[in-house]
Enzyme design. Sequence first.
Site, PDB file in Angstrom:
ATOM      1  N   PRO A  24       0.833  -1.205   0.000  1.00 14.83           N
ATOM      2  CA  PRO A  24       0.000   0.000   0.000  1.00 14.83           C
ATOM      3  C   PRO A  24       0.870   1.258   0.000  1.00 14.83           C
ATOM      4  O   PRO A  24       1.943   1.262   0.608  1.00 14.83           O
ATOM      5  CB  PRO A  24      -0.813  -0.114   1.291  1.00 14.83           C
ATOM      6  N   VAL A  25       0.419   2.314  -0.729  1.00 13.15           N
ATOM      7  CA  VAL A  25       1.262   3.520  -0.848  1.00 13.15           C
ATOM      8  C   VAL A  25       1.059   4.474   0.315  1.00 13.15           C
ATOM      9  O   VAL A  25      -0.009   4.527   0.923  1.00 13.15           O
ATOM     10  CB  VAL A  25       1.008   4.295  -2.175  1.00 13.15           C
ATOM     11  N   GLY A  66       4.092   3.993   5.006  1.00 12.40           N
ATOM     12  CA  GLY A  66       5.304   3.697   5.770  1.00 12.40           C
ATOM     13  C   GLY A  66       5.900   2.325   5.536  1.00 12.40           C
ATOM     14  O   GLY A  66       6.776   1.901   6.288  1.00 12.40           O
ATOM     15  N   GLY A  75       7.471   1.421   2.734  1.00 14.88           N
ATOM     16  CA  GLY A  75       8.586   1.487   1.780  1.00 14.88           C
ATOM     17  C   GLY A  75       8.193   1.365   0.328  1.00 14.88           C
ATOM     18  O   GLY A  75       9.008   0.966  -0.499  1.00 14.88           O
ATOM     19  N   SER A  76       6.919   1.719  -0.005  1.00 16.90           N
ATOM     20  CA  SER A  76       6.512   1.557  -1.403  1.00 16.90           C
ATOM     21  C   SER A  76       7.329   2.458  -2.334  1.00 16.90           C
ATOM     22  O   SER A  76       7.741   2.019  -3.405  1.00 16.90           O
ATOM     23  CB  SER A  76       5.020   1.824  -1.579  1.00 16.90           C
ATOM     24  N   SER A  77       7.624   3.695  -1.918  1.00 17.37           N
ATOM     25  CA  SER A  77       8.339   4.574  -2.857  1.00 17.37           C
ATOM     26  C   SER A  77       9.797   4.131  -3.017  1.00 17.37           C
ATOM     27  O   SER A  77      10.338   4.167  -4.122  1.00 17.37           O
ATOM     28  CB  SER A  77       8.222   6.053  -2.466  1.00 17.37           C
ATOM     29  N   ALA A 127      10.914   0.982  -2.713  1.00 17.89           N
ATOM     30  CA  ALA A 127      10.900  -0.253  -3.502  1.00 17.89           C
ATOM     31  C   ALA A 127      10.613   0.050  -4.971  1.00 17.89           C
ATOM     32  O   ALA A 127      11.189  -0.572  -5.875  1.00 17.89           O
ATOM     33  CB  ALA A 127       9.852  -1.213  -2.947  1.00 17.89           C
ATOM     34  N   ASP A 171      15.330   3.308   3.171  1.00 21.58           N
ATOM     35  CA  ASP A 171      14.336   2.490   2.464  1.00 21.58           C
ATOM     36  C   ASP A 171      14.939   1.841   1.218  1.00 21.58           C
ATOM     37  O   ASP A 171      14.744   0.650   0.957  1.00 21.58           O
ATOM     38  CB  ASP A 171      13.137   3.359   2.026  1.00 21.58           C
TER      39      ASP A 171
HETATM   40  C1  MEV Z   1      10.778   6.893   5.867  1.00 19.45           C
HETATM   41  O1  MEV Z   1      10.513   5.517   5.595  1.00 19.45           O
HETATM   42  C2  MEV Z   1      11.942   7.008   6.800  1.00 19.45           C
HETATM   43  C3  MEV Z   1      12.257   8.444   7.259  1.00 19.45           C
HETATM   44  O2  MEV Z   1      13.257   8.294   8.273  1.00 19.45           O
HETATM   45  C4  MEV Z   1      12.794   9.300   6.123  1.00 19.45           C
HETATM   46  C5  MEV Z   1      14.193   8.909   5.664  1.00 19.45           C
HETATM   47  O3  MEV Z   1      14.899   8.176   6.335  1.00 19.45           O
HETATM   48  O4  MEV Z   1      14.602   9.405   4.568  1.00 19.45           O
HETATM   49  C6  MEV Z   1      11.066   9.134   7.873  1.00 19.45           C
END
Ligand code: MEV
Length: 326
Positions: free
Chosen positions: A105-106, A109, A111-113, A115, A156
């Site tokens: 799911p986008v 949190g 990690g879709s972007s 990945a 990510d």
């Molecule tokens: C986002 O998945 C993780 C953050 O720490 C941003 C980053 O590390 O670039 C919020």
Amino acid sequence: MKAIAKAPGKAILTGEHFVVYDQPALVMAIDRFISVTVAKRPDTSIRISSTLGYTGTFEGEKFHSEQGGGAAQRILTPVHISASAVLDAVNYRCGLNINVDSEIPVEVGLGSSGALAVATVSAVGRLFDIAFSEPEVVNLSLEAERYVHNNPSGVDQTVSTYGGVIQYRKNQSAIRLEVESPLSLVIGNTGVRRETGRLVDSVRARRTRIPDVMDRVIRSAGVLTTKAVDALKSGNVSLLGELMDVNHGLLVAAGVSSIELDRLVHAARSGGALGAKLTGAGGGGCVLALVPDERQDTVSRAIQDADGVPIKVNKMEGGVHSWINE
Ligand code: MEV
């Protein structure tokens, strides 16, 4: 000829946000994937279509939306940036058809972007018969993350590239941890989408307003991750759970939790989790609960009763991989 790449999403066990300020983070690739399929086309435009319901074509900097309205450009631009970064790196100009198939799911949190960028870079590289090294994939995929926010840590993209469990510090080589004990994790999705860039900016603003307080919070988070790594290495999962609880408190102090996230964190703990915290940028999105194996169902039900969507996830050993389909 088509090139395909498949990359895993991620769950951050400890250290999100603080990792932007050079503190370590502990992160795990999960068994949810994004696949990207790429083929050349005879013109110079890049057409991108995603199973999430967004389609559009980039002709130079111009964008024509076919599906998904105004949001299509925002969602698809990072794919365009990743593909263009590879075309620049190989010094070649051609059009591309790119299809994205996502089970992550986008904007919650997971990690879709990251990945998506990693899979796009790998697939376009493979189309030109280039097997980029892991650091090259991370570097090229960071171009797209800079569109999301201007100071990405790279956590990510790194875990999506390497897979497994990683101790990560910005601008340093990732340390892959061999984890013997199986980690039983349940994610709880609030269903509230949010933008990582805004949350990263809000932490920076709070740090600017009260630097002496926030610098201590940031440093504590770094110590916490070091202890979490030791706990994981020695198989002390109950200590790891406790550290996740404390990490949630630090993220509350950073201002990135929400009523929905706090509710799911408390529900997971009441359901018997060893520890629970928001995961990723916060503001909405998901919580991550570490649970004893036999309590996976109880914790999932507790999350559901608190209006969250439970998702059981497992560690994914491998990172991105790509291949050619004639
Ligand atoms: C986002 O998945 C993780 C953050 O720490 C941003 C980053 O590390 O670039 C919020």
